[in-house]
Design an enzyme around this catalytic site. Structure first.
Site, PDB file in Angstrom:
ATOM      1  N   ALA A  54      19.507  -6.167  -6.108  1.00 11.61           N
ATOM      2  CA  ALA A  54      18.771  -6.431  -7.522  1.00 11.61           C
ATOM      3  C   ALA A  54      17.398  -6.005  -7.170  1.00 11.61           C
ATOM      4  CB  ALA A  54      18.838  -8.052  -8.026  1.00 11.61           C
ATOM      5  N   GLU A 139      14.957 -18.004   8.526  1.00 13.53           N
ATOM      6  CA  GLU A 139      14.028 -17.731   9.926  1.00 13.53           C
ATOM      7  C   GLU A 139      12.796 -16.722   9.711  1.00 13.53           C
ATOM      8  OE1 GLU A 139      14.697 -18.791  13.371  1.00 13.53           O
ATOM      9  OE2 GLU A 139      12.709 -18.185  13.100  1.00 13.53           O
ATOM     10  N   GLY A 197      -3.635  -0.131   6.292  1.00 18.78           N
ATOM     11  CA  GLY A 197      -2.325  -0.853   5.761  1.00 18.78           C
ATOM     12  C   GLY A 197      -1.935  -2.014   6.418  1.00 18.78           C
ATOM     13  N   GLU A 200      -3.454  -6.238   2.361  1.00 16.62           N
ATOM     14  CA  GLU A 200      -3.295  -5.960   1.182  1.00 16.62           C
ATOM     15  C   GLU A 200      -4.364  -5.519   0.498  1.00 16.62           C
ATOM     16  OE1 GLU A 200      -0.049  -6.329  -0.156  1.00 16.62           O
ATOM     17  OE2 GLU A 200       0.965  -7.630   1.655  1.00 16.62           O
ATOM     18  N   ASP A 211      -1.028 -18.101   2.860  1.00 14.74           N
ATOM     19  CA  ASP A 211       0.166 -17.526   3.908  1.00 14.74           C
ATOM     20  C   ASP A 211       0.526 -18.501   5.096  1.00 14.74           C
ATOM     21  OD1 ASP A 211       2.327 -15.364   4.465  1.00 14.74           O
ATOM     22  OD2 ASP A 211       1.021 -15.404   6.130  1.00 14.74           O
ATOM     23  N   LYS A 215       3.377 -21.333   5.995  1.00 11.12           N
ATOM     24  CA  LYS A 215       4.196 -21.365   7.281  1.00 11.12           C
ATOM     25  C   LYS A 215       4.035 -22.632   8.055  1.00 11.12           C
ATOM     26  CE  LYS A 215       4.006 -16.363   7.262  1.00 11.12           C
ATOM     27  NZ  LYS A 215       3.016 -15.148   7.740  1.00 11.12           N
TER      28      LYS A 215
HETATM   29  N1  HSE Z   1       0.925 -11.239   5.029  1.00  7.92           N
HETATM   30  C1  HSE Z   1       1.723 -11.765   6.379  1.00  7.92           C
HETATM   31  C2  HSE Z   1       0.854 -11.580   7.573  1.00  7.92           C
HETATM   32  C3  HSE Z   1       3.177 -11.034   6.720  1.00  7.92           C
HETATM   33  O1  HSE Z   1      -0.258 -10.910   7.563  1.00  7.92           O
HETATM   34  O2  HSE Z   1       1.210 -11.887   8.558  1.00  7.92           O
HETATM   35  C4  HSE Z   1       4.033 -11.858   5.778  1.00  7.92           C
HETATM   36  O3  HSE Z   1       4.069 -13.246   5.780  1.00  7.92           O
END
Ligand code: HSE
Length: 447
Positions: A54, A139, A197, A200, A211, A215
């Site tokens: 998709a 995971e 790179g 972002e 983020d 986690k």
């Molecule tokens: N953007 C995250 C990082 C990776 O810089 O570790 C994806 O979780």
């Protein structure tokens, strides 16, 4: 009887896999599914058939993905009803949530890398998996290629995890590591990370710790058999970390890392619970996490019987993340072949989540003060009044070149104190007539 006859009760009936998303991770998953088809078949005991991918737009050039172009579809709603395993690598809360719920209602197991969704609404997904008798594996949602959730869910299921200390965001680790090696400031280093790179165009989710907080919630939930949501995690990002903070850490042979910290602990009122927080902190260069460089991730686990464990590797990127996705896919497919399911949600301990004020750590405090008799005594009194014990004090004399006024920079490292007591100390210092400026306050972890 040959091995394959013995281990393949489904005969040659393929296990149908639907893939949601074909970005960096999705295209690696698709490629590995095709290129490793024979090995996967042997490891699972049945062939795997990719029945659809998709995507948002079917017309896009995807010649690097070695699959029949007819597999691409924009109809994810239909695709999830035609699979035995749905792999989701799109991310975000919606429409991923609805699609995964529909997949499970239709009898499919789910493999997902979606940390944001699990940290917001994991219990709903687990309940749907239970209701349908299917698997929910994720995971790849924490620390990319590093096997850390399966060890938590399975290998450590007989032990008591007491603490998890992780570098779980590669972007921020890259930025802090470069600040450490070059001495450059935050903005300049983020711009460099974007050009390479590693960050972002909009780096907010990474640099502000969202983020890592998602986690941390997933790690804490598994470690302590307790539901922890992303919103329960105390979060501070790295955008206020200065070159001076990094230099201060260096001066005491420490490095600054963005840490996800999950602890079993006791609050000030005696309540036993869990503390989950994400913030920059100094750690000694001798600590194993200090050697985690560039965009690598690592998770340091302490358990009652196992002692200290360390998991290290690539936390992002197409192939490393696809490795974790494919590992889940094989596990889930084996369950389909053999019957049965993997472990579901384990939240029986239902421990309270403690306020950040209850968390206990050491602190590094940098103050600009007047340089005259009695100043050190007044500063020390502010610590004494709030019950925070001083471990070390260092002083550098500075003279204001225009006024000729004598100033000193005081660097104080405390013994372990609660966040609440430290906050009261900092308030008292900021209000003190002898303190010109509280230059920085940073936690010191991992002693
Ligand atoms: N953007 C995250 C990082 C990776 O810089 O570790 C994806 O979780």
């Amino acid at each position: 009887m040959s091995m394959s006859e013995h281990t393949n009760p489904l005969g040659d009936k393929p296990i149908r896999v639907a893939l949601l998303g074909c970005g960096v991770v999705g295209s690696s998953v698709a490629r590995m599914l095709v290129e490793s088809a024979d090995d996967l078949r042997a490891r699972i005991g049945a062939p795997v058939e990719l029945v659809g991918i998709a995507v948002r737009r079917v017309g896009k050039d995807r010649s690097d993905v070695p699959v029949d172009p007819a597999l691409f579809t924009t109809d994810a709603e239909d695709l999830v009803t035609r699979a035995d395993i749905v792999v989701e690598v799109v991310g975000g809360i919606d429409p991923a949530r609805g699609l995964l719920l529909k997949a499970m209602e239709s009898g499919a197991s789910v493999v997902t890398a979606n940390k944001a969704l699990l940290a917001e609404d994991g219990p709903t997904l687990y309940a749907a998996a239970d209701a349908a008798g299917v698997d929910l594996y994720y995971e790849a949602a924490v620390a990319g290629a590093i096997p850390i959730l399966r060890p938590m869910r399975e290998s450590l299921a007989g032990d008591d995890v007491t603490k998890v200390l992780g570098i779980v965001n590669g972007t921020t680790n890259f930025v802090l590591d470069k600040m450490d090696t070059t001495g450059a400031g935050f903005e300049e280093t983020v711009a460099q990370a974007q050009a390479l790179g590693y960050a972002e165009a909009d780096p907010t989710a990474d640099v502000e710790g969202f983020d890592a907080a998602a986690k941390a919630a997933l790690l804490a939930s598994l470690a302590f058999h307790t539901r922890v949501k992303g919103a329960d995690v105390f979060r501070e990002g790295i955008s206020d970390v200065t070159a001076a903070d990094i230099a201060a850490a260096k001066a005491m042979d420490h490095v600054v890392k963005l840490l996800a910290i999950c602890e079993r602990t006791t609050g000030q009122n005696g309540t036993s619970g869990v503390s989950v927080r994400v913030h920059p902190a100094m750690i000694a260069r001798t600590h194993p996490l200090a050697s985690v460089r560039d965009a690598y991730n690592a998770v340091f686990v302490e358990a009652s019987a196992a002692g200290q464990l360390m998991f290290y590797g690539r936390g992002a990127g197409g192939d490393p993340t696809a490795s974790a996705v494919l590992g889940d896919l094989v596990a889930v497919a084996r369950h389909i072949v053999a019957g049965g399911r993997g472990p579901g949600e384990s939240a029986y301990a239902d421990l309270p989540i403690l306020d950040v004020g209850d968390s206990v750590t050491r602190y590094h405090i940098s103050l600009d003060v007047e340089d005259r008799p009695g100043v050190l005594a007044q500063v020390a009194q502010a610590f004494a009044d709030t019950g925070v014990s001083i471990e070390t004090v260092r002083q550098h004399i500075r003279t204001n070149s225009s006024s000729g006024e004598a100033r000193a920079n005081l660097v104080i490292v405390t013994h372990a104190a609660t966040e609440a007591a430290l906050a009261a100390t900092v308030d008292a210092l900021a209000a003190s007539e002898v303190v010109a400026e509280v230059v920085s306050v940073m936690r010191v972890e991992g002693a």
